[in-house]
Design an enzyme around this catalytic site. Sequence first.
Site, PDB file in Angstrom:
ATOM      1  N   GLY A 182      -4.445 -12.562  -4.280  1.00  0.00           N
ATOM      2  CA  GLY A 182      -3.457 -11.505  -4.061  1.00  0.00           C
ATOM      3  C   GLY A 182      -2.188 -11.687  -4.870  1.00  0.00           C
ATOM      4  O   GLY A 182      -1.141 -11.151  -4.524  1.00  0.00           O
ATOM      5  N   LEU A 183      -2.268 -12.439  -5.981  1.00  0.00           N
ATOM      6  CA  LEU A 183      -1.082 -12.656  -6.819  1.00  0.00           C
ATOM      7  C   LEU A 183      -1.228 -11.973  -8.178  1.00  0.00           C
ATOM      8  O   LEU A 183      -0.553 -12.306  -9.135  1.00  0.00           O
ATOM      9  CB  LEU A 183      -0.827 -14.165  -6.996  1.00  0.00           C
ATOM     10  CG  LEU A 183      -0.584 -14.943  -5.692  1.00  0.00           C
ATOM     11  CD1 LEU A 183      -0.418 -16.437  -5.982  1.00  0.00           C
ATOM     12  CD2 LEU A 183       0.643 -14.419  -4.937  1.00  0.00           C
ATOM     13  N   SER A 217      -5.439 -10.158 -12.195  1.00  0.00           N
ATOM     14  CA  SER A 217      -5.994  -9.125 -13.091  1.00  0.00           C
ATOM     15  C   SER A 217      -4.883  -8.467 -13.899  1.00  0.00           C
ATOM     16  O   SER A 217      -5.020  -8.284 -15.108  1.00  0.00           O
ATOM     17  CB  SER A 217      -6.722  -8.017 -12.322  1.00  0.00           C
ATOM     18  OG  SER A 217      -7.336  -8.495 -11.188  1.00  0.00           O
ATOM     19  N   GLU A 263      -7.506  -0.679 -15.472  1.00  0.00           N
ATOM     20  CA  GLU A 263      -8.116  -1.192 -14.236  1.00  0.00           C
ATOM     21  C   GLU A 263      -8.795  -0.062 -13.448  1.00  0.00           C
ATOM     22  O   GLU A 263      -9.886  -0.233 -12.915  1.00  0.00           O
ATOM     23  CB  GLU A 263      -7.067  -1.917 -13.380  1.00  0.00           C
ATOM     24  CG  GLU A 263      -7.698  -2.545 -12.161  1.00  0.00           C
ATOM     25  CD  GLU A 263      -7.117  -3.877 -11.733  1.00  0.00           C
ATOM     26  OE1 GLU A 263      -6.263  -4.440 -12.454  1.00  0.00           O
ATOM     27  OE2 GLU A 263      -7.516  -4.359 -10.667  1.00  0.00           O
ATOM     28  N   ASP A 297       1.364  -3.843  -9.633  1.00  0.00           N
ATOM     29  CA  ASP A 297       1.111  -5.173 -10.217  1.00  0.00           C
ATOM     30  C   ASP A 297       1.360  -5.173 -11.726  1.00  0.00           C
ATOM     31  O   ASP A 297       1.986  -6.076 -12.271  1.00  0.00           O
ATOM     32  CB  ASP A 297      -0.323  -5.610  -9.923  1.00  0.00           C
ATOM     33  CG  ASP A 297      -0.636  -5.563  -8.434  1.00  0.00           C
ATOM     34  OD1 ASP A 297       0.306  -5.475  -7.635  1.00  0.00           O
ATOM     35  OD2 ASP A 297      -1.827  -5.607  -8.081  1.00  0.00           O
ATOM     36  N   HIS A 312       0.833  -1.214   0.000  1.00  0.00           N
ATOM     37  CA  HIS A 312       0.000   0.000   0.000  1.00  0.00           C
ATOM     38  C   HIS A 312       0.867   1.264   0.000  1.00  0.00           C
ATOM     39  O   HIS A 312       0.475   2.284   0.566  1.00  0.00           O
ATOM     40  CB  HIS A 312      -0.982   0.012   1.186  1.00  0.00           C
ATOM     41  CG  HIS A 312      -2.177  -0.871   0.956  1.00  0.00           C
ATOM     42  ND1 HIS A 312      -3.416  -0.385   0.622  1.00  0.00           N
ATOM     43  CD2 HIS A 312      -2.293  -2.221   0.988  1.00  0.00           C
ATOM     44  CE1 HIS A 312      -4.260  -1.416   0.475  1.00  0.00           C
ATOM     45  NE2 HIS A 312      -3.607  -2.533   0.689  1.00  0.00           N
ATOM     46  N   THR A 313       2.000   1.168  -0.612  1.00  0.00           N
ATOM     47  CA  THR A 313       2.870   2.333  -0.773  1.00  0.00           C
ATOM     48  C   THR A 313       2.821   2.859  -2.204  1.00  0.00           C
ATOM     49  O   THR A 313       3.202   4.001  -2.442  1.00  0.00           O
ATOM     50  CB  THR A 313       4.331   1.948  -0.450  1.00  0.00           C
ATOM     51  OG1 THR A 313       4.601   0.711  -1.121  1.00  0.00           O
ATOM     52  CG2 THR A 313       4.544   1.768   1.040  1.00  0.00           C
ATOM     53  N   TYR A 367      -9.681  -2.387   0.794  1.00  0.00           N
ATOM     54  CA  TYR A 367      -8.612  -1.694   0.064  1.00  0.00           C
ATOM     55  C   TYR A 367      -8.948  -0.204  -0.058  1.00  0.00           C
ATOM     56  O   TYR A 367      -8.124   0.670   0.214  1.00  0.00           O
ATOM     57  CB  TYR A 367      -8.461  -2.321  -1.327  1.00  0.00           C
ATOM     58  CG  TYR A 367      -7.288  -1.791  -2.127  1.00  0.00           C
ATOM     59  CD1 TYR A 367      -6.051  -2.426  -2.084  1.00  0.00           C
ATOM     60  CD2 TYR A 367      -7.408  -0.649  -2.924  1.00  0.00           C
ATOM     61  CE1 TYR A 367      -4.968  -1.950  -2.817  1.00  0.00           C
ATOM     62  CE2 TYR A 367      -6.335  -0.162  -3.655  1.00  0.00           C
ATOM     63  CZ  TYR A 367      -5.123  -0.821  -3.604  1.00  0.00           C
ATOM     64  OH  TYR A 367      -4.051  -0.345  -4.320  1.00  0.00           O
TER      65      TYR A 367
END
Length: 384
Positions: free
Chosen positions: A123-124, A127, A159, A171, A34-35, A220
């Site tokens: 969480g990998l 998307s 996205e 990501d 979350h940075t 999130y």
Amino acid sequence: MKDPAALRVLHENRYHITPHIYVAPGRVNLIGEHTDYAEGFVMPAAIDFATLAAVSPRGDGQVVIYAENFGEERAYPANALPTKASGEWSDYPLGVLATLAGEGYTIPAMSLSLWGDVPLGSGLSSSAAVEVATATAVTGLMGLTIPGPKLARLCQRAENEFVGANCGIMDQFISANGAEDHALLLDCRDLSYRLAPIPADMALVIANTMVKHSVAGSGYTTRRAQAEEACAILATHRPEIRFLRDATVADLEAWGHEIPPNSLKRARHIITENVRTVAASEALLANDMPTVGRLMHEAHVSYSKDFEASCEEADTMVDLAQDLPGLIGARLTGGGFGGCTINVVQKEHAVEFAAALKERYQKATGITPEIHICHASAGAHSVS
Ligand code: GLA
């Protein structure tokens, strides 16, 4: 698992033409959570799980997209593609096409077959793998060479703007720019990056808690809003703080009393996480694995206690790993509230580590986890 030759045959059987094949990986984040949307630092690695895209031209003016994972096909006129999300799997490839069209590119008629093995909701970055695979395949078909960082930004916009998930750049960036056997330290402010080799005697053991994670979920979004609230308050004192990347622990000490308690904790996580992430990349470059492991552990505690984005199962998975032989560091990876832990483990212990962790987690939670021994893989590329 994923097999380009099998996808080629599948595409040929459906569309009677030999396609070009591209691959884009999922990712695991070693540290820096979350940075990214705070213009900070992240250090992910691309992994073996990926999306494959097969693409070929068509003569009938249609864009036809087939998803082998769902056994479903969608068709649209290339000159009148959907401009709004429908809540289906097709939003991800269509979002990429809409973003490219918005940039002024003419989307050609094509057949696009997608097939992925990145576990969904874990969480990998399944998307991002679909977006980057689509973008790489479509730009390949169009004969365009878009540099990796720019391609990642286009996919992030797909996205954010089309799918409607408020993610950062991490990501898509690692999926487009990852390198075999390396982690990538990314400065999310200017997208400059450097690669740090993962030592040959280390394995990346990914342990799926089997608790579903979603970036589109409220956790999130709430965390991000709280971090942005803290940032806005600090900026009233120091206008040069545009993002939490610009703030320090000293700022929190000076003005933290003005920030609502939860938002203060979220900001403390992000500010300290940026420091830990840069330190971890330096430690990795120096092959100082004990320091990498310690920083990963501190990052998990901060993610769990200050950011409150872990869950009972993920904390259990991290705890149960602690005294297993070979562990360097363990933490929850990705957007939070479920998904996977990343365990950096000495390779010689990886198989027993995975088996012992599985048994312990099963006993503690009643859930059978999926545990994968991975290695850092290359970013998106052609496999034709
Ligand atoms: C998700 C988002 C990323 C990043 C992480 C948290 O994976 O897609 O942009 O914010 O969560 O580090």
